[in-house]
Design a protein around this motif. Structure first.
Motif, PDB file in Angstrom:
ATOM      1  N   TYR A  29     -21.206 -66.603  -7.307  1.00 41.21           N
ATOM      2  CA  TYR A  29     -19.938 -66.420  -8.005  1.00 41.21           C
ATOM      3  C   TYR A  29     -18.886 -67.410  -7.527  1.00 41.21           C
ATOM      4  O   TYR A  29     -18.153 -68.005  -8.318  1.00 41.21           O
ATOM      5  CB  TYR A  29     -19.399 -64.997  -7.788  1.00 41.21           C
ATOM      6  CG  TYR A  29     -19.999 -63.976  -8.711  1.00 41.21           C
ATOM      7  CD1 TYR A  29     -20.801 -62.929  -8.218  1.00 41.21           C
ATOM      8  CD2 TYR A  29     -19.764 -64.027 -10.079  1.00 41.21           C
ATOM      9  CE1 TYR A  29     -21.353 -61.992  -9.069  1.00 41.21           C
ATOM     10  CE2 TYR A  29     -20.331 -63.086 -10.934  1.00 41.21           C
ATOM     11  CZ  TYR A  29     -21.108 -62.072 -10.414  1.00 41.21           C
ATOM     12  OH  TYR A  29     -21.629 -61.183 -11.261  1.00 41.21           O
TER      13      TYR A  29
ATOM     14  N   TYR B 152     -17.150 -70.285  -9.843  1.00 41.86           N
ATOM     15  CA  TYR B 152     -15.705 -70.239 -10.043  1.00 41.86           C
ATOM     16  C   TYR B 152     -15.044 -71.554  -9.592  1.00 41.86           C
ATOM     17  O   TYR B 152     -14.151 -72.059 -10.245  1.00 41.86           O
ATOM     18  CB  TYR B 152     -15.142 -69.053  -9.251  1.00 41.86           C
ATOM     19  CG  TYR B 152     -13.838 -68.527  -9.757  1.00 41.86           C
ATOM     20  CD1 TYR B 152     -13.807 -67.560 -10.785  1.00 41.86           C
ATOM     21  CD2 TYR B 152     -12.626 -69.007  -9.236  1.00 41.86           C
ATOM     22  CE1 TYR B 152     -12.588 -67.098 -11.255  1.00 41.86           C
ATOM     23  CE2 TYR B 152     -11.416 -68.531  -9.734  1.00 41.86           C
ATOM     24  CZ  TYR B 152     -11.406 -67.568 -10.728  1.00 41.86           C
ATOM     25  OH  TYR B 152     -10.209 -67.102 -11.194  1.00 41.86           O
TER      26      TYR B 152
ATOM     27  N   ASP C 219     -15.496 -74.362 -12.022  1.00 37.81           N
ATOM     28  CA  ASP C 219     -14.542 -74.318 -13.137  1.00 37.81           C
ATOM     29  C   ASP C 219     -13.177 -74.841 -12.697  1.00 37.81           C
ATOM     30  O   ASP C 219     -12.527 -75.618 -13.421  1.00 37.81           O
ATOM     31  CB  ASP C 219     -14.373 -72.890 -13.680  1.00 37.81           C
ATOM     32  CG  ASP C 219     -15.668 -72.389 -14.306  1.00 37.81           C
ATOM     33  OD1 ASP C 219     -16.544 -73.215 -14.626  1.00 37.81           O
ATOM     34  OD2 ASP C 219     -15.810 -71.160 -14.440  1.00 37.81           O
TER      35      ASP C 219
ATOM     36  N   ILE D 200     -13.811 -60.342  -9.867  1.00 40.37           N
ATOM     37  CA  ILE D 200     -14.584 -61.574 -10.001  1.00 40.37           C
ATOM     38  C   ILE D 200     -16.046 -61.295  -9.662  1.00 40.37           C
ATOM     39  O   ILE D 200     -16.959 -61.765 -10.323  1.00 40.37           O
ATOM     40  CB  ILE D 200     -14.005 -62.670  -9.072  1.00 40.37           C
ATOM     41  CG1 ILE D 200     -12.599 -63.054  -9.534  1.00 40.37           C
ATOM     42  CG2 ILE D 200     -14.942 -63.853  -8.999  1.00 40.37           C
ATOM     43  CD1 ILE D 200     -11.868 -64.019  -8.628  1.00 40.37           C
TER      44      ILE D 200
END
Lengths: 350, 271
Positions: free
Chosen positions: A245, A249, A252, A341
């Motif tokens: 994760y 993240y 991005d 998240i």
């Protein structure tokens, strides 16, 4: 012949007895001529007489004992010992004058005639004679006696015997002898006699008690195994997932992520704690980096693979993170965290 | 005697409590309390009972005797009447007759009175042993029967009476010593002079005029019923490898007894 003699003796006893009584009766009284002479003779022989009588009595007792003790010997048809005893008795009898000795003579007669009858019965079988000793020998062979060949030199004893009689010797004989008997088979209930009630319940109770404990034991290991799994593998999986994760993240948006925004799950406090726990592994392993940003708030970013080892040589700082439900709620309000998240795992470990 | 007769007459009229009490008091001579009822008394007794009742009582008697026979000790008539027959004593002869029939037809056994004076019964196998095939049921053999066989054989071959010493000496040669504990038989003297005697296989009688006391052995009443002299002689022949006929006197005795169907009264026993 012997019998006639015995009969004669019998009568002689009676005569002697009465005559001896006559003599003693007349002795204290006025003696007649012939009596006084015989009385005189008796006077002189009185001491001899006592001794003689004692001797006679002792001899009679010896004879009686010998007949009684040596029964088997006397019975044997191979000797004439019985006749000898009777002849001895006849000799002794000549000197018998008093009732006491005569009584012993009569006793000997009873014993001897008994033996005589026994001997006569030995002549009983007109056919073959029956010898119990031979019978015993044949029986021993039948019962399976193992005669040991080494002991040929030693004379076989009657009782001690050589050879070894097998354990089932008497059973063997009994089985063969069964056909001679018309024994009624004994009656027994096929299922045995009835048992009283108490025993069965005890058994049942024991079994019931045992059963739960066994199952309990079985449960324990499986539970433990599951826990161990959740500890080791689940943690690793979780850590890897969270790294995934973090990386995605960061891809991005390549700026450090607010730590709080990363770990907090606004829907569940416990999951938040788990996320903090798992994240700490990432930091420990050097796969992620925590630092304070311009606002002095912690933020987390993944470490580039090349940087991992280099970062390890630098100083590592430790910190202890604590969180309580109150802080958790405040954080949610302050940072306006709407969604998590780190997605919760699909399956719960419990 | 007359007193007893009066009691039996009272008995036939009705079975009141008074009667049973008077029977109970005469306990010294138990057998005397029971006098065999006459046929007319039995008839009258049967009239008062249902066939089911008599059958039930017969079954009880049969069971009692079967269990008592386990130890091979003869059943006393007095015990039978006191413990089983009880109030049915008026029809005792009928019950015994039916029991005998049951034993013969159902079990293949014979209920025999071995002592007509003291009234004792034993059970004997009715099936002919000599022609019997080996038993389909494997029965464990009793070693005591082997011991008994030896003793009975010696007595028979020696004319029917032997002094105890002959038996003890013969047994010693077979490694059975009355003075020592035998691993198979235990207290040998007790088995022979007590157990076998109580079972009526042997008679152990004191010989008069003996000092020290000596006894002699004879065949017991049960042996007369149960044991075949002819079979013993056969076995003798096999053991000694002789023709059984060579023992002429014993052969004659064995086969005269056989023809009289082993009933007690028959053979010329040396009694």
């Amino acid at each position: 012949m012997r019998k006639a003699r015995a009969g004669g003796d019998d009568e002689a006893v009676r005569q002697n007895g009465s005559s001896s009584r006559r003599r003693t009766d007349q002795h204290p009284g006025d003696g007649e001529d012939h009596d006084s002479s015989s009385g005189g003779v008796q006077d002189d022989d009185d001491d001899n007489d006592l001794g003689l009588r004692r001797e006679i009595r002792s001899k009679y007792r010896d004879l009686i004992n010998s007949v009684q003790q040596n029964r088997e010997d006397m019975l044997s048809p191979s000797n004439n010992k019985l006749t000898e005893v009777l002849e001895e008795a006849n000799k002794l009898f000549k000197d018998v004058r008093q009732a006491r000795e005569a009584a012993l003579d009569a006793q000997l007669l009873v014993v001897a005639t008994d033996l005589g009858k026994e001997k006569a019965s030995q002549l009983f079988s007109e056919g073959s004679a029956f010898d119990p000793t031979a019978f015993a020998e044949h029986l021993l062979s039948f019962m399976g006696l193992n005669r040991l060949e080494d002991e040929d030199d030693e004379p076989p004893n009657g009782c001690a015997g050589d050879g070894y009689l097998p354990k089932d010797a008497w059973h063997r004989l009994a089985r063969r002898a069964e056909c001679c008997f018309r024994t009624a088979p004994s009656f027994h209930y096929m299922m045995g006699s009835f048992y009283t009630e108490p025993p069965p319940p005890k058994q049942r109770i024991e079994r019931q008690r045992k059963a739960p404990s066994k199952e309990a034991k079985r449960i324990m290991p499986t539970q433990l195994k599951k826990m161990e799994e959740s500890h080791q593998e689940a943690t690793e999986k979780e850590v890897e997932r969270i790294l995934g994760y973090l990386k995605s993240y960061y891809q991005d948006d390549p700026s450090p992520i607010s730590y709080y925004e990363f770990v907090i799950d606004p829907n569940s406090f416990s999951r938040t704690v788990e996320n903090i726990f798992h994240t700490s592994f990432l930091i420990r392993d050097g796969l992620a980096r925590l630092k304070l940003d311009s606002d002095k708030l912690p933020c987390i970013e993944p470490v580039e693979e090349g940087e991992v080892e280099a970062a390890g040589s630098f100083s590592r700082k430790q910190c202890i993170v604590s969180i309580s439900p109150k802080i958790w709620r405040e954080l949610i309000d302050v940072f306006e965290i709407k969604e998590t998240i780190i997605q919760p795992p699909e399956t719960q470990s419990e | 005697m007359t007193q007893r007769k009066r009691l039996s007459n009272v008995q036939s009229s009705s079975q009141s409590k008074r009667q049973s009490n008077s029977f109970m008091t005469q306990e010294e001579d138990e057998d005397a309390t029971f006098t065999q009822p006459s046929t007319s008394q039995v008839q009258r007794g049967l009239e008062k009972l249902t066939p089911a009742q008599v059958d039930q009582k017969t079954a009880e008697v049969v069971q009692y005797i079967l269990v008592k026979d386990q130890k091979k000790i003869p059943v006393r008539r007095a015990d039978l009447v006191k413990h089983v027959v009880k109030d049915y004593r008026t029809v005792y002869p009928e019950i015994i007759k039916r029991a005998m029939r049951t034993f013969e037809q159902v079990f293949g056994l014979k209920l025999v009175e071995i002592d007509s004076k003291n009234h004792m019964y034993v059970l004997v196998n009715n099936l002919d042993a000599s022609t019997a095939r080996p038993s389909p049921v494997e029965r464990p053999s009793n070693p005591k029967m082997g011991l008994l066989f030896v003793i009975l054989s010696v007595i028979f071959m020696k004319g029917g009476v032997v002094r105890e010493n002959l038996i003890w000496n013969t047994l010693k040669k077979l490694r059975v010593d009355p003075g020592q504990r035998h691993e198979e038989f235990g207290d040998v003297r007790k088995v022979i002079t007590d157990e076998f005697v109580r079972q009526r296989y042997l008679e152990y009688v004191r010989i008069p005029h003996t000092e020290p006391v000596e006894y002699e052995f004879r065949w017991g009443q049960r042996s007369d019923m149960e044991v075949s002299r002819a079979q013993i002689l056969e076995f003798m022949g096999q053991l000694h490898e002789q023709d059984p006929r060579s023992w002429t006197q014993q052969y004659r005795e064995a086969h005269s007894a056989a023809t009289a169907s082993s009933s007690q009264a028959s053979s010329s026993n040396h009694r």
